[in-house]
Motif scaffolding. Structure first.
Motif, PDB file in Angstrom:
ATOM      1  N   UNK A 245       0.835  -1.211   0.000  1.00 48.28           N
ATOM      2  CA  UNK A 245       0.000   0.000   0.000  1.00 48.28           C
ATOM      3  C   UNK A 245       0.867   1.258   0.000  1.00 48.28           C
ATOM      4  N   UNK A 246       0.295   2.334  -0.487  1.00 40.90           N
ATOM      5  CA  UNK A 246       1.028   3.608  -0.491  1.00 40.90           C
ATOM      6  C   UNK A 246       0.673   4.467   0.718  1.00 40.90           C
ATOM      7  N   UNK A 247      -0.327   4.036   1.478  1.00 39.37           N
ATOM      8  CA  UNK A 247      -0.719   4.764   2.684  1.00 39.37           C
ATOM      9  C   UNK A 247      -1.308   3.779   3.685  1.00 39.37           C
ATOM     10  N   UNK A 260       6.475   2.429  11.512  1.00 34.86           N
ATOM     11  CA  UNK A 260       7.519   3.311  10.979  1.00 34.86           C
ATOM     12  C   UNK A 260       8.903   2.675  11.102  1.00 34.86           C
ATOM     13  N   UNK A 261       9.162   2.041  12.231  1.00 38.67           N
ATOM     14  CA  UNK A 261      10.461   1.391  12.418  1.00 38.67           C
ATOM     15  C   UNK A 261      10.693   0.310  11.362  1.00 38.67           C
ATOM     16  N   UNK A 262       9.670  -0.514  11.135  1.00 37.55           N
ATOM     17  CA  UNK A 262       9.819  -1.609  10.166  1.00 37.55           C
ATOM     18  C   UNK A 262       9.964  -1.079   8.745  1.00 37.55           C
ATOM     19  N   UNK A 263       9.214  -0.050   8.398  1.00 33.24           N
ATOM     20  CA  UNK A 263       9.340   0.530   7.062  1.00 33.24           C
ATOM     21  C   UNK A 263      10.729   1.134   6.857  1.00 33.24           C
ATOM     22  N   UNK A 269      10.688   5.051   2.453  1.00 31.12           N
ATOM     23  CA  UNK A 269      10.628   6.415   2.958  1.00 31.12           C
ATOM     24  C   UNK A 269       9.188   6.784   3.348  1.00 31.12           C
ATOM     25  N   UNK A 270       9.104   7.585   4.425  1.00 28.76           N
ATOM     26  CA  UNK A 270       7.824   8.088   4.902  1.00 28.76           C
ATOM     27  C   UNK A 270       7.864   9.613   4.772  1.00 28.76           C
ATOM     28  N   UNK A 271       6.984  10.234   4.007  1.00 28.40           N
ATOM     29  CA  UNK A 271       5.770   9.696   3.385  1.00 28.40           C
ATOM     30  C   UNK A 271       5.930   9.360   1.890  1.00 28.40           C
ATOM     31  N   UNK A 272       7.150   9.501   1.348  1.00 26.40           N
ATOM     32  CA  UNK A 272       7.301   9.363  -0.106  1.00 26.40           C
ATOM     33  C   UNK A 272       6.850   8.004  -0.619  1.00 26.40           C
ATOM     34  N   UNK A 289      10.161  10.184  13.834  1.00 31.80           N
ATOM     35  CA  UNK A 289      10.882  10.758  12.693  1.00 31.80           C
ATOM     36  C   UNK A 289      10.460  10.045  11.415  1.00 31.80           C
ATOM     37  N   UNK A 290       9.693  10.736  10.533  1.00 33.72           N
ATOM     38  CA  UNK A 290       9.216  12.116  10.667  1.00 33.72           C
ATOM     39  C   UNK A 290       8.071  12.209  11.670  1.00 33.72           C
ATOM     40  N   UNK A 291       7.756  13.440  12.116  1.00 38.69           N
ATOM     41  CA  UNK A 291       6.608  13.599  13.019  1.00 38.69           C
ATOM     42  C   UNK A 291       5.342  12.999  12.414  1.00 38.69           C
TER      43      UNK A 291
END
Length: 336
Positions: A245-247, A260-263, A269-272, A289-291
């Motif tokens: 998924x993209x989101x 976020x840690x696993x990604x 990259x978050x949110x790219x 990170x990022x907020x």
């Protein structure tokens, strides 16, 4: 020798019964008399014997707080520490103590509640969750003891006082925000399946996709514990799919931290590469990170309203059932 009610009464030229009514904050006593008696109590060093008063009044001045899981797990999630902070503050203002459950399984939690009620250890209870087919709800209704639910009940809403957010609408608006950012492949990571908070947010997510004519992919819907590990497990399942998924809409900030840690470990990259919107707006959402963009459900207000409603029901057994909906707001940060 210990200072007694008689000593306070003699010092203020009122009767011992008036001092007793001041201690219980009886509304029939004037504010001027209350201030005079309380000042004398402070100057004389008088401390009410609440155990003795409880025996006379058939009241414990204690409320029970029921967690959905054992304390060591629940206290890892800032939702529970924040809502308990609010309940503690409200209870202190009303001169109530707090007793917590410590059960690790549903059966142990029910046994804890039964012991609280049968042992007359509490005047009422706050349940910090709502789940389907919960025997605790049936038991409390049967015992006719005051209680308040944090969350919407699955049945008998006309008999249950509860405090909640509009979780369905919040999830719908959050998902619509991701759709507005041109995301069509949106995953849902929820907490334990069967909890009403998870069910309501899932319903809002599905409703937003349906109205946008975006097909619902069942393999994009994952349930796990409200913990960092739960978020990590969910990402493992998403990474195993043919199409990532993209989101992601995550129903809890602590889970989102695991996501976020696993990604990041996978080099995404978050949110790219993957945008994230979460719930609760805790300290984690600011420090990540990022907020992290997150739905602020005003946890503290939930707790304050819960204790306020419970005290009303304890003081007045005829208090009508109420349903309080605390407003929310979506706080946008860099994760989407």
């Amino acid at each position: 020798m210990a200072v007694t009610i008689r000593d306070v009464a003699d010092a203020t030229n009122v009767s011992p019964s008036t001092v007793s009514r001041v201690i219980s904050d009886n509304p029939r006593i004037s504010q001027k008399t209350k201030e005079k008696v309380r000042l004398a109590m402070k100057e004389l060093g008088y401390h009410p014997n609440f155990i003795a008063r409880s025996l006379v009044n058939q009241s414990t001045s204690v409320i029970g707080v029921v967690f959905p899981s054992s304390g060591d797990t629940a206290f890892q999630n800032p939702f529970f520490t924040e809502v308990l902070r609010a309940i503690s503050e409200g209870a202190h203002d009303e001169k109530f103590g707090i007793q917590l459950t410590t059960g690790k399984t549903e059966e142990e939690i029910l046994n804890d509640v039964v012991q609280m009620v049968q042992g007359k250890r509490v005047d009422g209870l706050i349940l910090l969750y709502s789940r389907q087919d919960d025997p605790i709800i049936d038991y409390l209704l049967e015992q006719n003891i005051p209680f308040v639910l944090v969350g919407q009940p699955t049945s008998k809403p006309d008999h249950i006082t509860y405090v909640d957010n509009d979780n369905c609408l919040a999830a719908k608006e959050g998902t619509e925000g991701l759709i507005h950012l041109n995301h069509k492949k949106i995953a849902f990571i929820g907490g334990v399946n069967g909890l009403m908070v998870t069910n309501k947010r899932l319903a809002g997510y599905k409703q937003a996709l349906k109205e946008a004519n975006i097909p619902i992919q069942e393999d994009y819907i994952i349930f796990d514990d409200f913990l960092i590990e739960g978020g990590k497990h969910a990402v493992e399942k998403l990474l195993a799919l043919k199409e990532l998924p993209t989101a992601v809409l995550v129903t809890d900030d602590l889970m989102a931290m695991g996501v976020m840690q696993s990604l990041n470990e996978e080099g995404l990259r978050i949110p790219e590469d993957v945008a994230i919107l979460s719930f609760n707006n805790t300290i984690f959402s600011v420090l990540s990170n990022p907020p992290l963009s997150s739905v602020d459900i005003h946890i503290f207000d939930l707790g304050l309203e819960a204790i306020s409603q419970l005290v009303k029901r304890i003081k007045n057994p005829e208090e009508p059932v109420s349903h309080s909906i605390i407003p929310y707001e979506i706080v946008i940060r860099s994760s989407c």
